[in-house]
Design a protein around this motif. Structure first.
Motif, PDB file in Angstrom:
ATOM      1  N   PRO A 102      38.835  37.850  48.983  1.00 14.00           N
ATOM      2  CA  PRO A 102      39.904  37.053  48.384  1.00 14.00           C
ATOM      3  C   PRO A 102      40.510  37.761  47.169  1.00 14.00           C
ATOM      4  N   GLY A 103      41.826  37.638  47.033  1.00 18.71           N
ATOM      5  CA  GLY A 103      42.511  38.214  45.878  1.00 18.71           C
ATOM      6  C   GLY A 103      42.852  39.679  46.026  1.00 18.71           C
ATOM      7  N   THR A 104      42.651  40.225  47.221  1.00 17.28           N
ATOM      8  CA  THR A 104      42.994  41.622  47.446  1.00 17.28           C
ATOM      9  C   THR A 104      44.498  41.790  47.275  1.00 17.28           C
ATOM     10  N   GLY A 105      44.873  42.772  46.472  1.00 23.18           N
ATOM     11  CA  GLY A 105      46.293  42.992  46.199  1.00 23.18           C
ATOM     12  C   GLY A 105      46.878  44.139  46.992  1.00 23.18           C
ATOM     13  N   ASP A 106      48.022  44.617  46.531  1.00 28.10           N
ATOM     14  CA  ASP A 106      48.703  45.721  47.187  1.00 28.10           C
ATOM     15  C   ASP A 106      48.088  47.071  46.823  1.00 28.10           C
ATOM     16  N   ARG A 107      47.413  47.122  45.688  1.00 21.59           N
ATOM     17  CA  ARG A 107      46.802  48.377  45.255  1.00 21.59           C
ATOM     18  C   ARG A 107      45.428  48.535  45.882  1.00 21.59           C
ATOM     19  N   PRO A 108      45.035  49.773  46.173  1.00 22.80           N
ATOM     20  CA  PRO A 108      43.685  49.976  46.715  1.00 22.80           C
ATOM     21  C   PRO A 108      42.623  49.713  45.655  1.00 22.80           C
TER      22      PRO A 108
ATOM     23  N   HIS B 188      32.755  50.174  43.301  1.00 30.18           N
ATOM     24  CA  HIS B 188      31.538  50.169  44.104  1.00 30.18           C
ATOM     25  C   HIS B 188      30.901  48.790  44.076  1.00 30.18           C
ATOM     26  N   PRO B 189      30.390  48.323  45.201  1.00 28.65           N
ATOM     27  CA  PRO B 189      29.669  47.058  45.199  1.00 28.65           C
ATOM     28  C   PRO B 189      28.319  47.237  44.500  1.00 28.65           C
ATOM     29  N   ALA B 190      27.782  46.135  44.024  1.00 27.97           N
ATOM     30  CA  ALA B 190      26.456  46.139  43.400  1.00 27.97           C
ATOM     31  C   ALA B 190      25.657  44.983  43.982  1.00 27.97           C
ATOM     32  N   ILE B 191      24.351  45.183  44.107  1.00 23.90           N
ATOM     33  CA  ILE B 191      23.462  44.123  44.578  1.00 23.90           C
ATOM     34  C   ILE B 191      22.352  43.970  43.560  1.00 23.90           C
ATOM     35  N   VAL B 192      22.190  42.726  43.069  1.00 25.05           N
ATOM     36  CA  VAL B 192      21.159  42.412  42.089  1.00 25.05           C
ATOM     37  C   VAL B 192      20.562  41.053  42.447  1.00 25.05           C
ATOM     38  N   ASP B 193      19.242  41.000  42.579  1.00 26.44           N
ATOM     39  CA  ASP B 193      18.531  39.743  42.836  1.00 26.44           C
ATOM     40  C   ASP B 193      19.138  38.937  43.987  1.00 26.44           C
ATOM     41  N   GLY B 194      19.441  39.599  45.093  1.00 22.31           N
ATOM     42  CA  GLY B 194      19.950  38.900  46.262  1.00 22.31           C
ATOM     43  C   GLY B 194      21.399  38.482  46.180  1.00 22.31           C
ATOM     44  N   LYS B 195      22.128  39.015  45.221  1.00 21.70           N
ATOM     45  CA  LYS B 195      23.545  38.682  45.081  1.00 21.70           C
ATOM     46  C   LYS B 195      24.377  39.957  45.166  1.00 21.70           C
ATOM     47  N   LEU B 196      25.469  39.883  45.938  1.00 19.26           N
ATOM     48  CA  LEU B 196      26.407  40.984  46.099  1.00 19.26           C
ATOM     49  C   LEU B 196      27.564  40.760  45.140  1.00 19.26           C
ATOM     50  N   TYR B 197      27.822  41.742  44.279  1.00 20.44           N
ATOM     51  CA  TYR B 197      28.919  41.658  43.310  1.00 20.44           C
ATOM     52  C   TYR B 197      30.027  42.618  43.712  1.00 20.44           C
ATOM     53  N   LEU B 198      31.255  42.103  43.732  1.00 14.57           N
ATOM     54  CA  LEU B 198      32.429  42.904  44.070  1.00 14.57           C
ATOM     55  C   LEU B 198      33.480  42.738  42.987  1.00 14.57           C
ATOM     56  N   ARG B 199      34.161  43.828  42.665  1.00 17.75           N
ATOM     57  CA  ARG B 199      35.318  43.732  41.760  1.00 17.75           C
ATOM     58  C   ARG B 199      36.559  44.019  42.574  1.00 17.75           C
ATOM     59  N   GLU B 200      37.509  43.133  42.451  1.00 19.23           N
ATOM     60  CA  GLU B 200      38.788  43.280  43.133  1.00 19.23           C
ATOM     61  C   GLU B 200      39.861  43.024  42.082  1.00 19.23           C
TER      62      GLU B 200
ATOM     63  N   ARG C 218      39.150  40.675  38.922  1.00 19.33           N
ATOM     64  CA  ARG C 218      38.221  39.584  39.236  1.00 19.33           C
ATOM     65  C   ARG C 218      36.877  40.136  39.701  1.00 19.33           C
ATOM     66  N   ILE C 219      35.828  39.393  39.389  1.00 17.40           N
ATOM     67  CA  ILE C 219      34.487  39.697  39.885  1.00 17.40           C
ATOM     68  C   ILE C 219      34.099  38.567  40.835  1.00 17.40           C
ATOM     69  N   LEU C 220      33.643  38.933  42.009  1.00 20.56           N
ATOM     70  CA  LEU C 220      33.203  37.947  42.993  1.00 20.56           C
ATOM     71  C   LEU C 220      31.710  38.130  43.219  1.00 20.56           C
ATOM     72  N   CYS C 221      31.009  37.026  43.473  1.00 20.37           N
ATOM     73  CA  CYS C 221      29.574  37.075  43.677  1.00 20.37           C
ATOM     74  C   CYS C 221      29.232  36.301  44.947  1.00 20.37           C
ATOM     75  N   TYR C 222      28.453  36.951  45.825  1.00 13.92           N
ATOM     76  CA  TYR C 222      28.033  36.345  47.085  1.00 13.92           C
ATOM     77  C   TYR C 222      26.525  36.343  47.174  1.00 13.92           C
ATOM     78  N   ASN C 223      25.949  35.213  47.564  1.00 17.91           N
ATOM     79  CA  ASN C 223      24.521  35.117  47.790  1.00 17.91           C
ATOM     80  C   ASN C 223      24.219  35.727  49.148  1.00 17.91           C
ATOM     81  N   ILE C 224      23.461  36.813  49.184  1.00 18.65           N
ATOM     82  CA  ILE C 224      23.175  37.481  50.466  1.00 18.65           C
ATOM     83  C   ILE C 224      21.698  37.387  50.837  1.00 18.65           C
TER      84      ILE C 224
END
Length: 132
Positions: free
Chosen positions: A99-105, A109-121, A124-130
């Protein structure tokens, strides 16, 4: 107090990588080919390519991280993909558009900490429970 270096094999242009880095899982390297979104797997000690294959929707550089026998790929076009980390073949498990992906690439790098996937787009920072 001394460091020695031994070349095992020379530069392998087939294993080029631009933004995404490479990860080591067992005896194999996983990376993205230059800037075109085509992941590869190669033997660490020989540089021999096991496979190279494009996923379903990810394009541009793919930044990646490994966890629990899988590779998480964050493509520059805002696609997040999950693949099985195996030298046998490329197996894409799932993908989604971040979500929130724009026109720019995005090359973060993704990061995983304590079962959570962190993405920067973008900004914004997004966090997913994996966790299973």
């Amino acid at each position: 107090d001394e460091i020695t270096i031994e070349e095992i094999y020379g530069l392998n242009p087939k294993l080029t990588n631009r933004h995404g880095g490479v990860v080591l899982v067992g005896d194999h390297l996983y990376g993205d080919t230059d800037h075109n979104g085509t992941p590869f797997c190669a033997d660490l000690m020989t540089g021999t390519e096991a496979w190279r294959e494009r996923g379903s929707t990810g394009r541009g550089s793919a930044a990646m991280i490994a966890a629990d026998g899988h590779i998480y790929l964050h493509y520059a076009n805002g696609i997040m993909a999950l693949m099985v980390a195996t030298a046998d073949r490329f197996t894409e498990v799932s993908t989604f558009k971040i979500p929130g992906t724009g026109d720019r690439p995005c090359w973060s790098h993704p990061a995983i900490v304590d079962g959570k996937l962190y993405l920067r787009e973008d900004d914004r920072i997004l966090c997913y429970n994996i966790r299973e």
